[in-house]
Design a protein around this motif. Structure first.
Motif, PDB file in Angstrom:
ATOM      1  N   ILE A 436       0.829  -1.206   0.000  1.00 27.08           N
ATOM      2  CA  ILE A 436       0.000   0.000   0.000  1.00 27.08           C
ATOM      3  C   ILE A 436       0.867   1.261   0.000  1.00 27.08           C
ATOM      4  O   ILE A 436       0.387   2.358  -0.287  1.00 27.08           O
ATOM      5  N   ASN A 439       1.626   3.555  -3.867  1.00 25.16           N
ATOM      6  CA  ASN A 439       0.879   4.746  -4.305  1.00 25.16           C
ATOM      7  C   ASN A 439       1.045   5.908  -3.341  1.00 25.16           C
ATOM      8  O   ASN A 439       1.088   7.072  -3.755  1.00 25.16           O
ATOM      9  N   ILE A 440       1.137   5.592  -2.035  1.00 22.17           N
ATOM     10  CA  ILE A 440       1.346   6.653  -1.048  1.00 22.17           C
ATOM     11  C   ILE A 440       2.636   7.403  -1.353  1.00 22.17           C
ATOM     12  O   ILE A 440       2.665   8.644  -1.406  1.00 22.17           O
ATOM     13  N   LYS A 441       3.713   6.642  -1.594  1.00 22.84           N
ATOM     14  CA  LYS A 441       5.013   7.277  -1.828  1.00 22.84           C
ATOM     15  C   LYS A 441       5.049   8.018  -3.161  1.00 22.84           C
ATOM     16  O   LYS A 441       5.664   9.082  -3.274  1.00 22.84           O
ATOM     17  N   CYS A 472      -3.458   7.701  -5.049  1.00 20.35           N
ATOM     18  CA  CYS A 472      -3.659   7.111  -3.716  1.00 20.35           C
ATOM     19  C   CYS A 472      -5.008   7.527  -3.145  1.00 20.35           C
ATOM     20  O   CYS A 472      -5.245   8.727  -2.884  1.00 20.35           O
ATOM     21  N   SER A 473      -5.892   6.569  -2.938  1.00 27.29           N
ATOM     22  CA  SER A 473      -7.237   6.879  -2.437  1.00 27.29           C
ATOM     23  C   SER A 473      -7.179   7.457  -1.016  1.00 27.29           C
ATOM     24  O   SER A 473      -8.020   8.286  -0.635  1.00 27.29           O
ATOM     25  N   ARG A 474      -6.205   7.029  -0.240  1.00 32.16           N
ATOM     26  CA  ARG A 474      -6.080   7.537   1.130  1.00 32.16           C
ATOM     27  C   ARG A 474      -5.765   9.028   1.134  1.00 32.16           C
ATOM     28  O   ARG A 474      -6.328   9.800   1.914  1.00 32.16           O
TER      29      ARG A 474
END
Length: 617
Positions: A436, A439-441, A472-474
């Motif tokens: 996960i 995408n965050i990075k 990133c959806s978050r």
């Protein structure tokens, strides 16, 4: 008794009750409904006290719970009453919390607190208690579980205060009560500075706050303002008998302004609000109150809401009202978001409505900290680690005092993925492609690569848009949450401090610290502007506010195949007569009476709000 000399003041016609308040000495209790003139007469009384009785260096202290009320009082003193400037400076308007904090920060060491104290804000409190709460479901607790949870939370908050000096808002009053009861010297010092204290919304004081009032009344003259029918904080300890407690403790002169209405003069809004309390409607129509019923489906409901807003805007424009305000008040947090989304993208291609949504601030504040960090230079080694820490904080704290298991698991998953990536890196291996963190990075690096300009508003938006448009959806969720952060408006302290940071350092070296401090200071701010434009908020948040027009909009029963209708977003729980209680009626009355010119109530056609039905229906 001589009345205060107010320069350049419009001639006000005081009612007999208000004139009696100006004539009175000693402790006073002034009661009345919304718009009855309690605040107005308290300001005039304060000016009179300043002119006639205060010694050099002394002030009148005006305390209220809501910052919105404090801002309105400050504005009234500044503009409406035209009190001479030397008198205005001697009326000190604060929230109860800010007054308590000043006492606690100065004298807290006397009751064993650390010398250096800091504020544990609601988002910080949510993060701090997330581990305590993670072991229990947010809802459907047994009585035993509720007590255990409450005890564990209190123990942790006391530990944070006593060992780390981080004090949450709920502990201010108990600690200050201990200080004042234990030290006559502190009581004398407060009385020497504030010989007269005005207590707004007195009916909502809890036991800890009442304990403080008892000590202050020993040395200070108290002027309590209260609406016995506007007590909406029973759930945090407001006592229905509080006014009798005051009468029993002190010799008090009582003044009843309940028959006066200055806020919505020329309408019958206050009359309708009073009839809501009894459920006995004396009239079939009320001037200033409109009712509309919508078909119980999303598109027809939202279409009616949007067209109602259009009509309200048109009325206010035609009436040439400057800086007009329209509040859309809804029963639940979920409805606040649904309505905000509908106003941004109305059904049937209607024109979007520019508005502000007043949401629960935990998620927005924690999201804003992430934006601020991404504005800082990423040149130091621990920048990404700090980013991951703030991202975990967001999921731990965004739910406030009701964190969801999903959000807490999300924080744990992000932390686990980061620790796994560090371990792989240490062994010379690359990160897992399905982590996960990928995408965050990627979005993190896009944000860090932005060329910033030194204009805090533009740069803040650029970072937010990067998160919004990224993979990133978050981080998309976080970008959505910070849309309603208002403290970047022109002239606001955060914007000014970020600009200064850029000028001093050639970049935002301290953006995170500046942002965190700005939100702490915002809790105590008294200079916020009155609301204008269209504002969407939960009905509970409307207390202490007033608007040119109010639209009250509730949910509707949603049919589900083979199941009972989903009927949650209602003014009365499930819209059931069995769920009507005094608190519900008071909440509805508060919302209705926020309107100065008109209040419109929108309710489903097939199942209208049960509070709008006569008791015998």
């Amino acid at each position: 008794m001589k009345q205060p000399q107010l320069r350049k003041q419009k001639q006000m016609e005081l009612t007999k009750g208000q004139q009696d308040v100006l004539q009175a000495d000693g402790h006073l209790l002034v009661t009345g409904g919304p718009g009855s003139g309690k605040t107005t007469i308290s300001i005039l009384k304060a000016a009179q006290v300043v002119e006639q009785t205060l010694q050099p260096g002394q002030k009148v202290l005006f305390l209220s719970f809501a910052r919105a009320t404090v801002s309105r009082v400050v504005e009234a003193i500044e503009y409406e009453q035209k009190i001479p400037s030397e008198q205005k400076k001697r009326i000190d308007v604060q929230t109860y919390h800010s007054f308590f904090w000043r006492i606690l920060k100065t004298h807290g060491y006397l009751i064993g607190l650390p010398r250096r104290l800091s504020i544990l804000t609601p988002p910080g409190e949510a993060i701090a208690l997330s581990s305590v709460r993670s072991g229990l479901p947010a809802r459907s607790l047994t009585d035993e579980q509720k007590e255990a949870k409450k005890a564990a939370e209190k123990a942790e908050l006391l530990r944070l205060a006593n060992q780390e000096g981080r004090v949450c808002f709920d502990l201010y009053a108990p600690y200050v009560g201990d200080l004042l009861h234990g030290s006559s010297r502190i009581r004398s010092l407060i009385a020497a500075k504030y010989p007269v204290i005005i207590l707004d919304e007195f009916q909502d004081t809890n036991d800890s706050q009442w304990r403080i009032v008892q000590t202050l009344g020993e040395f200070c003259r108290l002027i309590a303002l209260a609406d016995p029918e506007q007590r909406i904080y029973d759930w945090i300890g407001a006592d229905p008998a509080r006014l009798d407690h005051l009468r029993g403790e002190f010799r008090v002169s009582d003044f009843d302004l309940s028959t006066d209405n200055h806020r919505s003069a020329g309408t019958e809004i206050a009359l309708f609000g009073n009839d809501l309390l009894t459920g006995n409607f004396r009239q079939s129509t009320y001037k200033g109150i409109e009712f509309e019923c919508f078909n119980p489906f999303a598109d027809p409901a939202m279409t009616m809401l949007v067209t109602t807003v259009y009509a309200a805007r048109k009325r206010l424009a035609e009436a040439k009202i400057k800086n007009w305000s329209i509040a859309i008040l809804v029963p639940t947090k979920k409805m606040t978001r649904l309505v905000s989304d509908a106003l941004r993208q109305p059904p049937a291609g209607m024109t979007a409505v520019t508005h502000l949504a007043v949401i629960e601030m935990e998620a927005a504040v924690l999201g804003a900290e992430i934006i601020a960090l991404l504005m800082q230079s990423a040149s130091y080694a621990r920048h990404f680690a700090q980013f991951i820490g703030l991202l975990c904080n967001y999921y731990q704290g965004k739910g406030g005092n009701e964190p969801t298991k999903k959000a807490l698991q999300e924080a744990a998953s992000i932390r686990k993925a980061y620790e796994e990536a560090l371990a792989l890196q240490a062994s010379g291996k690359g990160a897992r492609k399905n982590s996960i963190l990928v995408n965050i990075k990627a979005v993190y690096e896009q944000a860090c690569a932005l060329e910033l300009t030194g204009d805090p508003d533009k740069d803040w938006r650029a970072v937010r848009h990067t998160l919004e448009d990224g993979a990133c959806s978050r981080l998309k969720e976080i970008a959505s949450e910070v849309r309603n952060v208002r403290i970047l408006e022109r002239g606001m302290q955060l914007r000014q401090a970020l600009s200064q940071d850029w000028r001093d350092n050639g970049g935002y070296q301290n953006a995170l610290t500046i942002t965190q401090q700005a939100f702490v200071q915002e809790h105590f701010a008294t200079n916020s502007k009155p609301e204008s434009g269209v504002i969407v908020m939960n009905m509970h948040k409307a207390k202490g506010k007033q608007f040119d027009e109010v639209i009250i909009f509730e949910g509707w029963p949603i049919k589900r195949k083979g199941q009972p209708p989903y009927n949650a977003d209602r003014i009365v729980r499930f819209n059931s007569k069995d769920k009507i209680d005094t608190q519900t009626r008071q909440n509805f009355r508060v919302s209705v009476t926020r309107g100065k010119r008109q209040t419109t109530i929108l309710t489903p056609k097939t199942d209208p709000c049960v509070l709008l039905l006569d008791n015998d229906e």
